[in-house]
Design a protein around this motif. Sequence first.
Motif, PDB file in Angstrom:
ATOM      1  N   UNK A   6      15.862  54.159  18.581  1.00  0.00           N
ATOM      2  CA  UNK A   6      17.272  54.547  18.643  1.00  0.00           C
ATOM      3  C   UNK A   6      17.655  54.676  20.115  1.00  0.00           C
ATOM      4  N   UNK A   7      17.926  53.549  20.723  1.00  0.00           N
ATOM      5  CA  UNK A   7      18.091  53.488  22.180  1.00  0.00           C
ATOM      6  C   UNK A   7      19.278  54.305  22.675  1.00  0.00           C
ATOM      7  N   UNK A   8      20.273  54.540  21.817  1.00  0.00           N
ATOM      8  CA  UNK A   8      21.437  55.297  22.264  1.00  0.00           C
ATOM      9  C   UNK A   8      21.106  56.766  22.526  1.00  0.00           C
ATOM     10  N   UNK A   9      19.971  57.252  21.995  1.00  0.00           N
ATOM     11  CA  UNK A   9      19.581  58.649  22.180  1.00  0.00           C
ATOM     12  C   UNK A   9      18.704  58.865  23.414  1.00  0.00           C
ATOM     13  N   UNK A  10      18.159  57.799  23.978  1.00  0.00           N
ATOM     14  CA  UNK A  10      17.239  57.947  25.117  1.00  0.00           C
ATOM     15  C   UNK A  10      17.920  58.598  26.317  1.00  0.00           C
ATOM     16  N   UNK A  11      19.102  58.133  26.763  1.00  0.00           N
ATOM     17  CA  UNK A  11      19.739  58.804  27.908  1.00  0.00           C
ATOM     18  C   UNK A  11      20.132  60.251  27.611  1.00  0.00           C
ATOM     19  N   UNK A  12      20.490  60.541  26.370  1.00  0.00           N
ATOM     20  CA  UNK A  12      20.937  61.886  26.013  1.00  0.00           C
ATOM     21  C   UNK A  12      19.804  62.893  26.148  1.00  0.00           C
ATOM     22  N   UNK A  13      18.606  62.521  25.687  1.00  0.00           N
ATOM     23  CA  UNK A  13      17.495  63.471  25.615  1.00  0.00           C
ATOM     24  C   UNK A  13      16.518  63.376  26.786  1.00  0.00           C
ATOM     25  N   UNK A  14      16.608  62.332  27.597  1.00  0.00           N
ATOM     26  CA  UNK A  14      15.649  62.178  28.710  1.00  0.00           C
ATOM     27  C   UNK A  14      16.299  62.074  30.078  1.00  0.00           C
ATOM     28  N   UNK A  15      17.582  61.722  30.140  1.00  0.00           N
ATOM     29  CA  UNK A  15      18.217  61.489  31.432  1.00  0.00           C
ATOM     30  C   UNK A  15      17.871  60.146  32.040  1.00  0.00           C
ATOM     31  N   UNK A  16      17.168  59.295  31.297  1.00  0.00           N
ATOM     32  CA  UNK A  16      16.784  57.967  31.763  1.00  0.00           C
ATOM     33  C   UNK A  16      17.539  56.906  30.969  1.00  0.00           C
ATOM     34  N   UNK A  17      17.841  55.799  31.629  1.00  0.00           N
ATOM     35  CA  UNK A  17      18.427  54.677  30.908  1.00  0.00           C
ATOM     36  C   UNK A  17      17.349  54.002  30.063  1.00  0.00           C
ATOM     37  N   UNK A  18      17.771  53.106  29.183  1.00  0.00           N
ATOM     38  CA  UNK A  18      16.799  52.402  28.351  1.00  0.00           C
ATOM     39  C   UNK A  18      15.814  51.609  29.210  1.00  0.00           C
ATOM     40  N   UNK A  19      16.309  50.944  30.250  1.00  0.00           N
ATOM     41  CA  UNK A  19      15.442  50.156  31.125  1.00  0.00           C
ATOM     42  C   UNK A  19      14.438  51.042  31.851  1.00  0.00           C
TER      43      UNK A  19
END
Length: 260
Positions: A6-19
């Motif tokens: 669920x790539x849309x949640x990665x920036x929300x919970x980690x502060x990192x972009x998908x890349x």
Amino acid sequence: MLSASRTELIPVFTGLSERQFRRLVATVARRGGAEVADRRPGRPWCLPLADRVLLVAVYYRTNLTMRQVAPLFGIKQAAVHRIIDRLASFLALSPVVRRHSPEKVLIVDGTLVPVRDQDLTARSKNYRYSVNVQVVIDADTQLVVAVGDPVAGNRNDCTPCEDSGAAWATRGATVIADGAYRGPRCTGVVIPHRRNRDKSPLPDWKEDHNRSHRHVRARIEHVLARMKNWTILRDCRRRGPGAAHAVRGIAYMHNLAATI
């Protein structure tokens, strides 16, 4: 449930972009993080590697307890503990192994991190039991170069810089620091000029030096503030080497967020 798919949640919970997150997963895999658990051949992990890396990043970013993290990923609390213990060292910033050139300008400063493990801590000026963590950055790129081992937080920065290994990591370079690094153990560090005991004003040339020194040294304050967006650095519950792994892992993720 949370998942790296669920790539849309990665920036929300980690502060990192998908890349950036994919780069983090690739680094952990290269360092051996994909191996099976607990030294038992054939025993698979309950989550794929990308989800395990996401779990550790979420734990650092949110500072939720393991009991709170477990239902987010649909696993047991014990599995969360094993994953964090296993992967924490693989996320850590690599140590400095070479001498720097004299043209390299580094900035060093210490920050207090409240830690629950009182075997590591001491009562500090923030009125909490904390450790002093020495952070070294490149003055040009503002990337973290090295992080010292956490030491008791009741000492002036000059002593932890030497005892934590941060001074060794800066060898050969020009090092800028604040007035707390004044002393025989911090020779060769560029620090601001201090007034005489009679409190007489500094000459204009010294005031100019101090002004430019503050302008450059402010960069490490900005880096420390960005690192503390990972809220585990505001109240770390990790024991033993867990605190050191957390700070170095956050330093590596900060570098990823700043360069990719």
